[in-house]
Design an enzyme around this catalytic site. Structure first.
Site, PDB file in Angstrom:
ATOM      1  N   ASN A 150       4.010 -58.723   5.115  1.00  0.00           N
ATOM      2  CA  ASN A 150       4.357 -57.196   5.888  1.00  0.00           C
ATOM      3  C   ASN A 150       5.979 -56.810   6.001  1.00  0.00           C
ATOM      4  O   ASN A 150       6.160 -55.680   6.314  1.00  0.00           O
ATOM      5  CB  ASN A 150       3.765 -57.396   7.335  1.00  0.00           C
ATOM      6  CG  ASN A 150       4.104 -58.601   8.120  1.00  0.00           C
ATOM      7  OD1 ASN A 150       3.976 -59.894   7.647  1.00  0.00           O
ATOM      8  ND2 ASN A 150       4.741 -58.491   9.336  1.00  0.00           N
ATOM      9  N   GLN A 180      -2.272 -56.298   5.438  1.00  0.00           N
ATOM     10  CA  GLN A 180      -1.397 -55.354   4.934  1.00  0.00           C
ATOM     11  C   GLN A 180      -1.748 -54.989   3.239  1.00  0.00           C
ATOM     12  O   GLN A 180      -1.425 -54.063   2.774  1.00  0.00           O
ATOM     13  CB  GLN A 180       0.099 -55.692   4.760  1.00  0.00           C
ATOM     14  CG  GLN A 180       0.812 -55.967   5.966  1.00  0.00           C
ATOM     15  CD  GLN A 180       1.032 -54.725   6.577  1.00  0.00           C
ATOM     16  OE1 GLN A 180       1.187 -53.631   5.958  1.00  0.00           O
ATOM     17  NE2 GLN A 180       1.549 -54.620   7.966  1.00  0.00           N
ATOM     18  N   SER A 200      -7.560 -55.186   9.360  1.00  0.00           N
ATOM     19  CA  SER A 200      -7.295 -54.640  10.623  1.00  0.00           C
ATOM     20  C   SER A 200      -7.429 -53.152  10.392  1.00  0.00           C
ATOM     21  O   SER A 200      -7.062 -52.567   9.640  1.00  0.00           O
ATOM     22  CB  SER A 200      -5.910 -54.878  11.131  1.00  0.00           C
ATOM     23  OG  SER A 200      -5.598 -54.367  12.342  1.00  0.00           O
ATOM     24  N   CYS A 327       5.725 -56.652  14.989  1.00  0.00           N
ATOM     25  CA  CYS A 327       5.270 -57.436  15.962  1.00  0.00           C
ATOM     26  C   CYS A 327       6.393 -58.618  16.365  1.00  0.00           C
ATOM     27  O   CYS A 327       6.237 -59.040  17.414  1.00  0.00           O
ATOM     28  CB  CYS A 327       4.198 -58.326  15.203  1.00  0.00           C
ATOM     29  SG  CYS A 327       3.134 -57.301  14.498  1.00  0.00           S
TER      30      CYS A 327
HETATM   31  C1  PLP Z   1       0.388 -59.298   7.727  1.00  0.00           C
HETATM   32  C2  PLP Z   1      -0.285 -59.087   9.180  1.00  0.00           C
HETATM   33  N1  PLP Z   1      -1.180 -59.959   9.679  1.00  0.00           N
HETATM   34  C3  PLP Z   1      -1.609 -59.879  10.789  1.00  0.00           C
HETATM   35  C4  PLP Z   1      -1.136 -58.583  11.673  1.00  0.00           C
HETATM   36  C5  PLP Z   1      -1.931 -58.365  13.140  1.00  0.00           C
HETATM   37  O1  PLP Z   1      -2.943 -57.529  12.877  1.00  0.00           O
HETATM   38  P1  PLP Z   1      -3.354 -56.857  14.419  1.00  0.00           P
HETATM   39  O2  PLP Z   1      -2.208 -55.834  14.730  1.00  0.00           O
HETATM   40  O3  PLP Z   1      -4.415 -55.975  14.107  1.00  0.00           O
HETATM   41  O4  PLP Z   1      -3.541 -57.830  15.458  1.00  0.00           O
HETATM   42  C6  PLP Z   1      -0.270 -57.769  11.221  1.00  0.00           C
HETATM   43  C7  PLP Z   1      -0.059 -56.459  11.956  1.00  0.00           C
HETATM   44  O5  PLP Z   1       1.322 -56.394  12.069  1.00  0.00           O
HETATM   45  C8  PLP Z   1       0.283 -57.958  10.031  1.00  0.00           C
HETATM   46  O6  PLP Z   1       1.009 -57.154   9.275  1.00  0.00           O
END
Ligand code: PLP
Length: 384
Positions: A150, A180, A200, A327
């Protein structure tokens, strides 16, 4: 002008997605578990949504489960596999550049007596297949590797990785965080040696708080949320019907327009990189334009600037970007991904991520580059 270039953090829901969500709330408000018509109708619409997403992924309907999002999907798969298979071994493998929803789950399992191997990454953001193979042992029950990173967009070769894992130990399960990559990279699950895969909704112009998990038929997972046996017993709780129907609409659009969407993202990425390199000196690009990088993510450093300051200056111009992973970017400290790639601190300090969507335009990129140039030059003068 408002230019949203943070599509790896989240995307703007498409108009028909919003319509599907509103319709679900206004009309399909029954509980899918109810025996009357209001419930049965909703149950049917969830069934159709599952069918559509499963078809897009290339798996069977019964192999796809709705969850509350990518984070939960990663948790269900990793914790569920670890718990259901601990008698076969307690060694689990992942990489140093996973999303926190994977890394922190592994850290937690480590504290509960599992032995974890964290694979290194090279300067381009890729794992070594030789080192991965060497890490797999008789007692390795799980390998979890993200498809697209990401922060920098590097793509790990999941088809090759799946083959390699199963060749070394046919009992080792393979989980892929495809949050992603889903929608941005074409793949057919039935062609891959993947046991579980997380996706997601909000990364593909769907609603937030909805996601999905593919679980290959026959794979044992211990549920982490127990209750009324929803989602075929894997994830209890009354279904998020508006989320599910909105997600299905987002996926329907992907199914119809994916080639065009990918083409547009690739164009915008190359155009941005070419323009930014032509306009601004001392820019270091961390995401290539080769096939081994995702079409939507560009991570770069503007030497002699501070990314957070730059981010907020651009915000003043109506341009929304990220200074790393959305995040984790509010936390202090350096990006764990760029650090694992052994990028120098000064470059990490000045790194910015822009991420495009098929809805962005060439004019938006032109505007963004003009403003980035202006802000970078200003900042460099101040910081000198
Ligand atoms: C590679 C990756 N994994 C997991 C997630 C988490 O997904 P969600 O926001 O739907 O919980 C993200 C979100 O930024 C992500 O980019």
């Amino acid at each position: 002008m408002e230019v949203y270039l943070d599509n790896a953090a989240t995307t703007k829901p498409k108009k028909t997605v919003i319509e599907a969500v509103v319709k679900a709330m206004e009309e399909n408000y029954g509980n899918p578990s109810s025996l009357h018509r209001k419930g049965v109708e909703v149950e049917k619409s969830i069934k159709n949504a599952r069918k559509l997403i499963a078809k897009t992924l290339g798996c069977k309907d019964q192999e796809f489960y709705f969850t509350s999002g990518g984070t939960e999907s990663n948790n269900i798969a990793i914790r569920g596999i670890a718990e259901a298979n601990h008698r076969a071994g307690k060694h689990i493998v992942t990489t140093k550049i996973e999303h926190p929803s994977v890394l922190n789950t592994f850290k937690d399992l480590e504290g509960r007596g599992y032995e974890v191997t964290y694979l290194d990454i090279d300067s381009g953001g890729f794992i070594s297949l030789e080192k991965l193979e060497a890490s797999i042992r008789e007692d390795t029950i799980l390998v979890s590797i993200m498809h697209v990173n990401n922060e920098v967009g590097s793509i790990q070769p999941i088809q090759e990785i799946g083959r390699l894992i199963k060749g070394k130990n046919s009992k080792t399960l393979f989980h892929v965080d495809a949050i992603q990559s889903f929608g941005k990279i074409k793949f057919i699950l039935s062609n891959l040696e993947v046991d579980t895969m997380a996706i997601s909704g909000h990364k593909v112009h769907g609603p937030k708080g909805i996601g999905g998990l593919y679980v290959k038929k026959g794979i044992k997972i211990k549920p982490i949320v127990t209750g009324g046996g929803h989602e075929m017993g894997l994830r209890a709780g009354t279904e998020n019907v508006p989320g599910i129907l909105g997600f299905a609409e987002a996926v329907r659009i992907i199914m119809e327009e994916q080639d065009q969407q990918i083409k547009q993202m690739k164009f915008l990425k190359s155009y941005f990189i070419e323009k930014i390199q032509g306009e601004i000196k001392d820019v270091v690009i961390h995401s290539g334009t080769e096939e081994s990088f995702a079409p939507h993510i560009i991570n770069m450093s503007f030497m002699g600037t501070k990314s957070e300051v730059l981010l907020h200056s651009l915000e003043g111009d109506g341009i929304y970007v990220s200074s790393g992973s959305a995040c984790s970017s509010k936390k202090k400290g350096y990006s764990h991904v760029l650090s694992a790639m052994k990028i120098k601190e000064a470059l990490i300090d000045s790194s910015l991520r822009i991420s495009v969507s098929d809805t962005n335009t060439k004019d938006e990129i032109d505007y963004a580059v003009t403003q980035i140039k202006k802000q970078v030059e200003l900042l460099r003068k101040i910081m000198r």
